[in-house]
Design a protein around this motif. Structure first.
Motif, PDB file in Angstrom:
ATOM      1  N   ALA A 150       0.856  -1.188   0.000  1.00 22.83           N
ATOM      2  CA  ALA A 150       0.000   0.000   0.000  1.00 22.83           C
ATOM      3  C   ALA A 150       0.893   1.238   0.000  1.00 22.83           C
ATOM      4  O   ALA A 150       1.970   1.247   0.608  1.00 22.83           O
ATOM      5  CB  ALA A 150      -0.899  -0.011   1.233  1.00 22.83           C
ATOM      6  N   ILE A 151       0.449   2.276  -0.678  1.00 22.19           N
ATOM      7  CA  ILE A 151       1.233   3.513  -0.746  1.00 22.19           C
ATOM      8  C   ILE A 151       1.521   4.042   0.660  1.00 22.19           C
ATOM      9  O   ILE A 151       2.625   4.524   0.934  1.00 22.19           O
ATOM     10  CB  ILE A 151       0.506   4.558  -1.614  1.00 22.19           C
ATOM     11  CG1 ILE A 151       0.507   4.082  -3.070  1.00 22.19           C
ATOM     12  CG2 ILE A 151       1.174   5.922  -1.507  1.00 22.19           C
ATOM     13  CD1 ILE A 151      -0.288   4.938  -4.013  1.00 22.19           C
ATOM     14  N   SER A 152       0.570   3.911   1.563  1.00 19.62           N
ATOM     15  CA  SER A 152       0.769   4.402   2.931  1.00 19.62           C
ATOM     16  C   SER A 152       1.849   3.615   3.683  1.00 19.62           C
ATOM     17  O   SER A 152       2.422   4.115   4.648  1.00 19.62           O
ATOM     18  CB  SER A 152      -0.547   4.356   3.707  1.00 19.62           C
ATOM     19  OG  SER A 152      -1.025   3.022   3.779  1.00 19.62           O
ATOM     20  N   SER A 153       2.147   2.389   3.242  1.00 25.82           N
ATOM     21  CA  SER A 153       3.181   1.574   3.892  1.00 25.82           C
ATOM     22  C   SER A 153       4.576   1.833   3.347  1.00 25.82           C
ATOM     23  O   SER A 153       5.565   1.502   3.993  1.00 25.82           O
ATOM     24  CB  SER A 153       2.862   0.090   3.710  1.00 25.82           C
ATOM     25  OG  SER A 153       1.662  -0.246   4.334  1.00 25.82           O
ATOM     26  N   MET A 154       4.656   2.404   2.167  1.00 22.85           N
ATOM     27  CA  MET A 154       5.958   2.570   1.513  1.00 22.85           C
ATOM     28  C   MET A 154       6.899   3.485   2.289  1.00 22.85           C
ATOM     29  O   MET A 154       8.115   3.324   2.210  1.00 22.85           O
ATOM     30  CB  MET A 154       5.770   3.078   0.082  1.00 22.85           C
ATOM     31  CG  MET A 154       5.198   2.043  -0.834  1.00 22.85           C
ATOM     32  SD  MET A 154       5.058   2.709  -2.495  1.00 22.85           S
ATOM     33  CE  MET A 154       3.913   1.561  -3.197  1.00 22.85           C
ATOM     34  N   LYS A 155       6.360   4.401   3.060  1.00 20.87           N
ATOM     35  CA  LYS A 155       7.231   5.309   3.821  1.00 20.87           C
ATOM     36  C   LYS A 155       8.049   4.558   4.876  1.00 20.87           C
ATOM     37  O   LYS A 155       9.048   5.069   5.363  1.00 20.87           O
ATOM     38  CB  LYS A 155       6.420   6.433   4.460  1.00 20.87           C
ATOM     39  CG  LYS A 155       5.387   5.979   5.461  1.00 20.87           C
ATOM     40  CD  LYS A 155       4.553   7.145   5.941  1.00 20.87           C
ATOM     41  CE  LYS A 155       3.404   6.683   6.807  1.00 20.87           C
ATOM     42  NZ  LYS A 155       2.507   7.785   7.136  1.00 20.87           N
ATOM     43  N   TYR A 156       7.633   3.348   5.217  1.00 22.18           N
ATOM     44  CA  TYR A 156       8.367   2.542   6.191  1.00 22.18           C
ATOM     45  C   TYR A 156       9.316   1.553   5.513  1.00 22.18           C
ATOM     46  O   TYR A 156       9.997   0.788   6.186  1.00 22.18           O
ATOM     47  CB  TYR A 156       7.397   1.748   7.068  1.00 22.18           C
ATOM     48  CG  TYR A 156       6.414   2.626   7.795  1.00 22.18           C
ATOM     49  CD1 TYR A 156       6.830   3.463   8.828  1.00 22.18           C
ATOM     50  CD2 TYR A 156       5.070   2.641   7.440  1.00 22.18           C
ATOM     51  CE1 TYR A 156       5.939   4.281   9.496  1.00 22.18           C
ATOM     52  CE2 TYR A 156       4.164   3.455   8.110  1.00 22.18           C
ATOM     53  CZ  TYR A 156       4.608   4.266   9.119  1.00 22.18           C
ATOM     54  OH  TYR A 156       3.716   5.070   9.774  1.00 22.18           O
ATOM     55  N   VAL A 179      18.523   3.168   2.799  1.00 23.79           N
ATOM     56  CA  VAL A 179      19.554   4.091   2.335  1.00 23.79           C
ATOM     57  C   VAL A 179      20.580   3.300   1.525  1.00 23.79           C
ATOM     58  O   VAL A 179      21.036   2.236   1.946  1.00 23.79           O
ATOM     59  CB  VAL A 179      20.241   4.789   3.534  1.00 23.79           C
ATOM     60  CG1 VAL A 179      21.362   5.687   3.056  1.00 23.79           C
ATOM     61  CG2 VAL A 179      19.213   5.573   4.339  1.00 23.79           C
ATOM     62  N   THR A 180      20.927   3.821   0.359  1.00 25.68           N
ATOM     63  CA  THR A 180      21.894   3.149  -0.504  1.00 25.68           C
ATOM     64  C   THR A 180      23.250   3.849  -0.400  1.00 25.68           C
ATOM     65  O   THR A 180      23.315   5.012   0.019  1.00 25.68           O
ATOM     66  CB  THR A 180      21.439   3.172  -1.980  1.00 25.68           C
ATOM     67  OG1 THR A 180      21.513   4.513  -2.455  1.00 25.68           O
ATOM     68  CG2 THR A 180      20.026   2.637  -2.118  1.00 25.68           C
ATOM     69  N   PRO A 181      24.318   3.188  -0.784  1.00 21.26           N
ATOM     70  CA  PRO A 181      25.642   3.825  -0.747  1.00 21.26           C
ATOM     71  C   PRO A 181      25.819   4.884  -1.849  1.00 21.26           C
ATOM     72  O   PRO A 181      26.837   5.540  -1.915  1.00 21.26           O
ATOM     73  CB  PRO A 181      26.615   2.667  -0.940  1.00 21.26           C
ATOM     74  CG  PRO A 181      25.828   1.597  -1.576  1.00 21.26           C
ATOM     75  CD  PRO A 181      24.408   1.780  -1.148  1.00 21.26           C
ATOM     76  N   PHE A 182      24.811   5.063  -2.683  1.00 20.56           N
ATOM     77  CA  PHE A 182      24.907   6.003  -3.794  1.00 20.56           C
ATOM     78  C   PHE A 182      24.168   7.314  -3.489  1.00 20.56           C
ATOM     79  O   PHE A 182      23.668   7.984  -4.376  1.00 20.56           O
ATOM     80  CB  PHE A 182      24.346   5.363  -5.070  1.00 20.56           C
ATOM     81  CG  PHE A 182      24.975   4.035  -5.367  1.00 20.56           C
ATOM     82  CD1 PHE A 182      26.286   3.954  -5.805  1.00 20.56           C
ATOM     83  CD2 PHE A 182      24.270   2.854  -5.168  1.00 20.56           C
ATOM     84  CE1 PHE A 182      26.886   2.730  -6.062  1.00 20.56           C
ATOM     85  CE2 PHE A 182      24.856   1.627  -5.428  1.00 20.56           C
ATOM     86  CZ  PHE A 182      26.172   1.561  -5.873  1.00 20.56           C
ATOM     87  N   LYS A 183      24.081   7.656  -2.188  1.00 19.18           N
ATOM     88  CA  LYS A 183      23.440   8.890  -1.721  1.00 19.18           C
ATOM     89  C   LYS A 183      21.976   8.970  -2.152  1.00 19.18           C
ATOM     90  O   LYS A 183      21.496   9.997  -2.593  1.00 19.18           O
ATOM     91  CB  LYS A 183      24.207  10.116  -2.214  1.00 19.18           C
ATOM     92  CG  LYS A 183      25.615  10.177  -1.697  1.00 19.18           C
ATOM     93  CD  LYS A 183      26.300  11.430  -2.150  1.00 19.18           C
ATOM     94  CE  LYS A 183      27.718  11.428  -1.608  1.00 19.18           C
ATOM     95  NZ  LYS A 183      28.475  12.560  -2.049  1.00 19.18           N
ATOM     96  N   GLY A 184      21.307   7.872  -2.006  1.00 19.09           N
ATOM     97  CA  GLY A 184      19.892   7.833  -2.345  1.00 19.09           C
ATOM     98  C   GLY A 184      19.148   6.890  -1.416  1.00 19.09           C
ATOM     99  O   GLY A 184      19.733   6.280  -0.528  1.00 19.09           O
ATOM    100  N   ILE A 185      17.862   6.810  -1.640  1.00 20.67           N
ATOM    101  CA  ILE A 185      17.010   5.916  -0.849  1.00 20.67           C
ATOM    102  C   ILE A 185      16.229   5.036  -1.821  1.00 20.67           C
ATOM    103  O   ILE A 185      15.635   5.535  -2.769  1.00 20.67           O
ATOM    104  CB  ILE A 185      16.023   6.702   0.036  1.00 20.67           C
ATOM    105  CG1 ILE A 185      16.794   7.547   1.047  1.00 20.67           C
ATOM    106  CG2 ILE A 185      15.066   5.757   0.743  1.00 20.67           C
ATOM    107  CD1 ILE A 185      15.906   8.437   1.886  1.00 20.67           C
ATOM    108  N   ARG A 186      16.261   3.750  -1.570  1.00 27.20           N
ATOM    109  CA  ARG A 186      15.469   2.810  -2.352  1.00 27.20           C
ATOM    110  C   ARG A 186      14.214   2.506  -1.554  1.00 27.20           C
ATOM    111  O   ARG A 186      14.288   2.113  -0.391  1.00 27.20           O
ATOM    112  CB  ARG A 186      16.249   1.532  -2.600  1.00 27.20           C
ATOM    113  CG  ARG A 186      15.445   0.512  -3.346  1.00 27.20           C
ATOM    114  CD  ARG A 186      16.137  -0.818  -3.414  1.00 27.20           C
ATOM    115  NE  ARG A 186      15.202  -1.759  -3.990  1.00 27.20           N
ATOM    116  CZ  ARG A 186      15.500  -2.596  -4.952  1.00 27.20           C
ATOM    117  NH1 ARG A 186      16.720  -2.629  -5.432  1.00 27.20           N
ATOM    118  NH2 ARG A 186      14.602  -3.413  -5.421  1.00 27.20           N
ATOM    119  N   VAL A 187      13.058   2.665  -2.173  1.00 24.82           N
ATOM    120  CA  VAL A 187      11.784   2.406  -1.505  1.00 24.82           C
ATOM    121  C   VAL A 187      11.124   1.201  -2.173  1.00 24.82           C
ATOM    122  O   VAL A 187      10.910   1.200  -3.390  1.00 24.82           O
ATOM    123  CB  VAL A 187      10.848   3.634  -1.577  1.00 24.82           C
ATOM    124  CG1 VAL A 187       9.512   3.325  -0.908  1.00 24.82           C
ATOM    125  CG2 VAL A 187      11.505   4.838  -0.926  1.00 24.82           C
TER     126      VAL A 187
END
Length: 148
Positions: free
Chosen positions: A32-38, A42-50
């Motif tokens: 669910a979209i509401s669950s994706m925030k959890y 954090v990736t080593p490439f200065k980003g966030i994988r969701v």
């Protein structure tokens, strides 16, 4: 979750059966979209994988898979023509006609719900668990489904 003894008992009633496995079962469950925030990492490439799909080991993913399979195949499980443990499905029947009808019903329900099986792990056996085939190693054409 059904226990192994119960599944083996159910399978022992069938003369024809299919052993099938859901293809990457956890990844077939959208989050669910509401669950994706959890579900960010954090990736080593200065980003966030969701994550947008469930993953093995994710809290609640096993329960979600169990509930999904119960919703999709629950009626067939109650009828006794399907048994399951986690993402492994066992479909059977006592005559070729009954068996093929049950197999079609399962495939129709899985297709309606956009669920896929692993062709490599799908095996069709013309015998019950515990019975030996006429030949110890029957021809592959009698036991395996070769499509992907």
């Amino acid at each position: 979750m059904p226990d192994v003894d119960g599944v083996l008992h159910e399978m022992g009633k069938w003369k024809y059966m299919v052993f099938a496995d859901l293809l990457k079962s956890f990844y077939q469950i959208p989050l669910a979209i509401s669950s994706m925030k959890y579900c960010g990492v954090v990736t080593p490439f200065k980003g966030i994988r969701v994550y947008t799909r469930s993953a093995m080991g994710m809290p609640g993913s096993e329960t979600c898979l169990k509930e999904l399979m119960s919703r999709v195949l629950g009626d067939l499980i109650q009828e006794g023509c399907v048994a399951r443990i986690a993402d492994n499905l066992y479909i059977g029947g006592n005559s070729p006609t009954e068996f093929l009808d049950n197999w079609r019903r399962v495939l129709t329900l899985l297709q309606k719900n956009n669920l896929r099986l692993s062709a490599v792990k799908t095996i069709i056996r013309p015998m019950c668990i515990g019975r030996q085939p006429e030949h110890h190693n029957p021809p592959a054409s009698r036991c395996l489904m070769d499509s992907d």
